[in-house]
Design a protein around this motif. Sequence first.
Motif, short mmCIF file in Angstrom:
data_model
loop_
_atom_site.label_atom_id
_atom_site.label_comp_id
_atom_site.label_asym_id
_atom_site.label_seq_id
_atom_site.Cartn_x
_atom_site.Cartn_y
_atom_site.Cartn_z
N GLY A 292 0.82 -1.20 0.00
CA GLY A 292 0.00 0.00 0.00
C GLY A 292 0.86 1.25 0.00
N VAL A 293 0.35 2.30 -0.63
CA VAL A 293 1.02 3.60 -0.68
C VAL A 293 0.00 4.68 -0.32
N SER B 26 -3.04 2.77 9.59
CA SER B 26 -4.45 2.57 9.98
C SER B 26 -5.39 3.18 8.95
N SER B 27 -4.98 4.31 8.38
CA SER B 27 -5.79 4.95 7.35
C SER B 27 -5.77 4.13 6.06
N MET B 28 -4.59 3.60 5.70
CA MET B 28 -4.48 2.76 4.50
C MET B 28 -5.39 1.54 4.61
N ALA C 93 3.28 0.33 3.16
CA ALA C 93 2.86 -0.65 4.16
C ALA C 93 2.48 -1.93 3.43
N PHE C 94 2.79 -3.06 4.05
CA PHE C 94 2.35 -4.35 3.51
C PHE C 94 0.93 -4.60 4.00
N VAL D 281 -8.44 -4.64 -5.60
CA VAL D 281 -7.91 -3.43 -4.97
C VAL D 281 -7.20 -2.54 -5.99
N ASP D 282 -7.50 -1.26 -5.93
CA ASP D 282 -6.85 -0.29 -6.80
C ASP D 282 -5.87 0.54 -5.98
N ILE D 283 -4.59 0.45 -6.34
CA ILE D 283 -3.56 1.20 -5.63
C ILE D 283 -2.81 2.06 -6.65
N PRO D 284 -3.26 3.30 -6.89
CA PRO D 284 -2.62 4.17 -7.89
C PRO D 284 -1.21 4.58 -7.48
N ASN D 285 -0.40 4.91 -8.49
CA ASN D 285 0.97 5.36 -8.24
C ASN D 285 0.98 6.88 -8.03
#
Length: 394
Positions: free
Chosen positions: A168-169, A180-182, A365-366, A375-379
Amino acid sequence: MDPVSSLPSRSSARQGGAGKKGHSTAARKPSKKRKRKKRGFFHTVGRMLMVLILLVAIGEVWLYLTPSGNKMLYLMADTLITTQHRHWAKYLIGQAELDRRVAAYQRQFDEMGEEKDTHTIKPQPGAAEAGDKEAEKPKPLIEIEEVSGTGYRGYVVTVNDPTKIRLGVPAKRGKGEKVSSMVERTGAIAGINGGGFADPNWKGNGFKPIGVVISQGKLYYNGLDSKKSSTQIVGIDKQGKMVAGKYSLDELKDMGIQEAVTFQPRIIVNGKGQIKSQKEGWGIAPRTAMGQREDGAILFVVIDGRQPGYSIGASLYDVQQIMLDHGAVIAANLDGGSSTVLVTKGGEIANKPSSEYGERYLPTAFLVFEHPEQVDIPNIWEGLRPQDIDPGKK
């Protein structure tokens, strides 16, 4: 008024004088008591100071002139080296020795990243084959176990399916994000802090990672000097095999790395611990580490620290031994200290982060997901150059 009658008589004058004399005598008695009390107070304080000076002198003799004291001295220095106040270690061992010790650790960490890892994932045989009905029950995706030892308390998180892990980023540019927010934002069922970041004056915004960041098989951030440069990474490939060690970008691409951050050192390679004793454990601190068992399960060790009465912290040797005890065949250190955090579903913090400001803003974070493909994790670093990022800007 008659001037003569206004004068006091001789007898009244004597009485007045006697009265003053009597009053003066009565006033002097408590004054002597006060003086005695003051002398007693200063005498007590003086004796306490002498005892304190004597104890300090004895302590210095023990620390600097005895083997056991020397061991404690360097443990204290190494502990300071891992904190926000590294420069304080020079008051214990001197600036020259501090520089030498940090350089020695760096050389050691580099060496620990050079041995080729040959471990393979060997999933355990199915329950039907083994004939064990109890084993037919599917394992939960994650299992959390409390661990403790001399001076430390923490957790071991077991992720039984390594392919369910994503890196996660942060959601927005310009600032890191709390784990916690991620977790809450992405719907993850667990989150553990990942790689390091530029942290000027230990007040960094958590947005400028150190080294590289790889998420979902793509290079999200590249802080290396050149394409040929190598970096110590901790991550997972497409098959769920953990990878840790020193690699170039081309090597990471050829290996099919799926999720990775830069950090060091590796502490277990091919089932062997790399740290030989507590003496090489790099002090006591909050710790985070990642490892993998032979059956593929990923292990995260999260150790609290800097909280007397609860948990002081652990050395890298302690973390290594915890990993070995849980069957790790490979393991590596992640960012620790005030970044160390374990978050469960809904954004609940399971451990006790040591930062006086609360949970820190981090770049990576892992995260563990039931359905990572959704899950969508944009750069968020796309198009940004490392030199254009101000790590201290709030």
